[in-house]
Structure formats: C-alpha cells, structure tokens
Design a protein around this motif. Sequence first.
Motif, short mmCIF file in Angstrom:
data_model
loop_
_atom_site.label_atom_id
_atom_site.label_comp_id
_atom_site.label_asym_id
_atom_site.label_seq_id
_atom_site.Cartn_x
_atom_site.Cartn_y
_atom_site.Cartn_z
N UNK A 20 48.37 33.66 24.02
CA UNK A 20 47.29 33.50 23.04
C UNK A 20 47.83 33.11 21.66
N UNK A 21 49.14 33.25 21.46
CA UNK A 21 49.72 32.83 20.18
C UNK A 21 50.22 31.39 20.21
N UNK A 22 50.27 30.80 21.42
CA UNK A 22 50.75 29.41 21.47
C UNK A 22 49.69 28.44 22.00
N UNK A 23 48.58 28.97 22.52
CA UNK A 23 47.51 28.10 23.04
C UNK A 23 46.18 28.49 22.40
N UNK A 24 45.32 27.49 22.21
CA UNK A 24 43.96 27.77 21.70
C UNK A 24 43.10 28.32 22.83
N UNK A 25 41.98 28.98 22.49
CA UNK A 25 41.10 29.52 23.54
C UNK A 25 40.62 28.45 24.54
N UNK A 26 40.50 27.20 24.09
CA UNK A 26 40.03 26.16 25.01
C UNK A 26 41.14 25.70 25.97
N UNK A 27 42.39 26.11 25.68
CA UNK A 27 43.51 25.57 26.45
C UNK A 27 44.00 26.48 27.58
N UNK A 28 43.44 27.68 27.70
CA UNK A 28 43.95 28.61 28.73
C UNK A 28 42.83 29.50 29.27
N UNK A 29 42.90 29.76 30.57
CA UNK A 29 42.02 30.76 31.20
C UNK A 29 42.93 31.80 31.87
N UNK A 30 42.68 33.04 31.60
CA UNK A 30 43.44 34.10 32.26
C UNK A 30 42.71 34.50 33.55
N UNK A 31 43.34 34.22 34.67
CA UNK A 31 42.73 34.51 35.98
C UNK A 31 43.34 35.82 36.48
N UNK A 32 42.48 36.82 36.65
CA UNK A 32 43.00 38.18 36.83
C UNK A 32 42.77 38.71 38.25
N UNK A 33 43.76 39.44 38.70
CA UNK A 33 43.70 40.14 40.00
C UNK A 33 42.57 41.16 40.02
N UNK A 34 41.86 41.21 41.16
CA UNK A 34 40.84 42.25 41.34
C UNK A 34 41.14 43.14 42.55
N UNK A 35 42.32 42.93 43.16
CA UNK A 35 42.69 43.74 44.34
C UNK A 35 42.82 45.22 44.02
N UNK A 36 43.04 45.56 42.74
CA UNK A 36 43.19 46.97 42.32
C UNK A 36 41.85 47.63 42.05
N UNK A 37 40.78 46.83 42.03
CA UNK A 37 39.46 47.37 41.64
C UNK A 37 39.02 48.44 42.65
N UNK A 38 38.32 49.42 42.17
CA UNK A 38 37.80 50.45 43.08
C UNK A 38 36.65 51.20 42.43
N UNK A 39 36.02 52.05 43.24
CA UNK A 39 34.95 52.90 42.71
C UNK A 39 35.44 54.32 42.63
N UNK A 40 35.17 54.97 41.50
CA UNK A 40 35.62 56.35 41.29
C UNK A 40 34.49 57.05 40.56
N UNK A 41 34.04 58.18 41.07
CA UNK A 41 32.84 58.85 40.52
C UNK A 41 31.67 57.88 40.43
N UNK A 42 31.60 56.94 41.37
CA UNK A 42 30.49 55.99 41.38
C UNK A 42 30.62 54.87 40.36
N UNK A 43 31.75 54.85 39.63
CA UNK A 43 31.93 53.83 38.59
C UNK A 43 32.75 52.65 39.11
#
Length: 309
Positions: A20-43
């Motif tokens: 984020x310090x070397x690219x403008x917001x239009x120049x990069x998309x952060x594609x993030x892992x969701x394999x760690x996602x889970x439900x805990x206490x219904x959240x």
Amino acid sequence: MTILALTGGVGGAKLSLGLTHVLDPSEVIFVVNVGDDFEHFGLSISPDIDTLTYTLAGIVNESTGWGREDEAWDCLEELKRFEADTWFQLGDRDLALHLFRTGSIKRGRSLTEITEIICSRLGIKYRIVPVTDASLRTRVLTDQGSLAFQDYFVRLQCNPKVSKLEYHQRTPASLSPAIKTDQISGIVICPSNPFLSIDPILEVDEMRAILVEREFPVVAVSPIVGDRSIKGPTAKMMSELGMQVTCTGVARHYHEILDGYMIDNTDAHHTAEIEALGIRVRMAPSIMHTLDDKIQLASNCVDFLDELT
Ligand code: FO1
C-alpha cells in the motif's frame, strides 16, 4: 490494470501493508484466503480478512499480529464464568465487527460486499476481497484425526502431526465478482503459509485457471528463510509432509505457477536449484521487522514483476 496480491493473515498482511506504500488503491487488489473462516458462538469469523483489514486500517494488535489494538475483553471474561469455549479469543471491539458481519450475512449480503463496507467504515481505500463468497473450509488431517482449521491452529496450537490438507467446498466456489480477470497485470504471492493460506485460494477453479493460462508474471516471496518459517508452522508442516524445508521446497510446491521467486539473501546458495525449475530468482532481505522493511520488500516485488513483464 491491477496487481493481485494473494495473502493469508499475519505474514501476508506485512507485505500487503508494504504494497500500500508503493501502489495506489487502483493498482492492487488484496485477494484473501477464506479457508480459515468458521462459525463460533453463531458468529461468522473471517480471521485472515480481519487481520488484513485491521493492519491496513492501522489498528491491528502489533504484538499478536491479529485482533485489535486497545482491545477490551469483558465479554470473554464473562464467557469464562459460564465455562464456555474460550480458546478462541474474541475481544469486545472485534466482536462488534463479527456481529455486523453475521447480521449482514443473515440479511443476504455477500462476504465481498460486507468486507467492502467494513473497509470503507475503517477508512481503508484499498480493495480487500475474499477469494470467494462461497463456503471453502480447510481441514487438516493429522495423527489426532481430521480437524477443522481453527481447532488445529488455535485450540491445538498446531501440535498435531499433519499428513494431508483438504479444502472443502459445499458447491464449487466461484471467484469473488470484485476480481476482474481481464484486468490483471501481475500477481504477487505473499509469504503466507502455502498450505493453509495460499493453496485454499488456488482451490477456486477460476483462480487456478487464471494462474495457469496467464499472460502476466507471477512472483512469490518465500515464507522460508534459512530453512525456518518466517512466521507460524510452515516449516513444521513441510517436514511432516515429507518436503524439503527450504525456500526451494516451497518453489517446487509452486513451480507450475511461478515466473519469479524472491528469496532472502541468506538463501543465495539455493538460486541454481530454483532456476533449474525454470523460475527466475531475486534476492532481497525478506524478514520484515519495520515498516521500511515491508515497503522495501514490496517495492522489490513490484520491480521484479515489471522486469518479468
Ligand atoms: N489466533 C490465535 O492464535 N489465538 C486466538 O485466540 C485467536 C483469536 C482470533 C480472533 C479473531 C481473529 O480475527 C483472529 C484470531 N486469531 C487467533 C488468529 C487466527 O485465527 C490465525 O492467525 C489465522 O486463522 C491464521 O492465519
């Protein structure tokens, strides 16, 4: 045109902050892992998205790398009174985000939309995008049985011996609509855990297809420096999976999808064997302690992509 940065949580967020310090917001998309996602206490909890969000918003807990700075723990303390499951530490401020996300999902919003709203409310100008809006869950097959990701990672502290990783999709996961495949100019694979953070991203068919049929360069940063993990259990897992615990071992794992590979200066002696795989190597200090380290490594990645274009 846009660079995609594929990232997991804590380690990947460091390089992402640098980007984020070397690219403008239009120049990069952060594609993030969701394999760690889970439900805990219904959240609905999306740890890697939240780690990156808090990092880019400048409100991450610097000592853990996840969760919020200036956190309060009243809810967790009350839960302990009821002998509830408190192995996964959810702080009060963090809980507010989970309540918002869970409610929004129940009202039919996608994870991509919810993440965009959260980023904008936290003042983040960059695009943080879950690789998919569908359910994609990592399971870790171990000497203690098949474990849900957070059971393995947090509850059992990565102690079980890993024999295999599985990525479960309820229906074939499609790529988030926020990722426009015809506008990609390069991909950076952050120094995240290959099995726990990057492979789940590559499990999304369209993402793998983009990488196999690409007309742009792909560069990865080694998560192994001097035969040890920069962060987390990567080295331990590689050894349990029978892989060579070096930056070359990771290069072999990725070799079909890589054009360039950034390794630490101390790993110079691995250059020839990596280049024999058809991958160009660039050396740079890869351990990111300070913001300057993150910016310097990010800048090296972007220069390397340019060179390979
Ligand atoms: N990691 C831990 O080691 N212990 C925790 O109690 C914990 C809580 C937690 C809460 C919210 C959140 O967004 C992340 C949290 N993490 C915790 C980190 C996280 O589960 C892992 O770092 C990632 O899933 C691996 O990338």
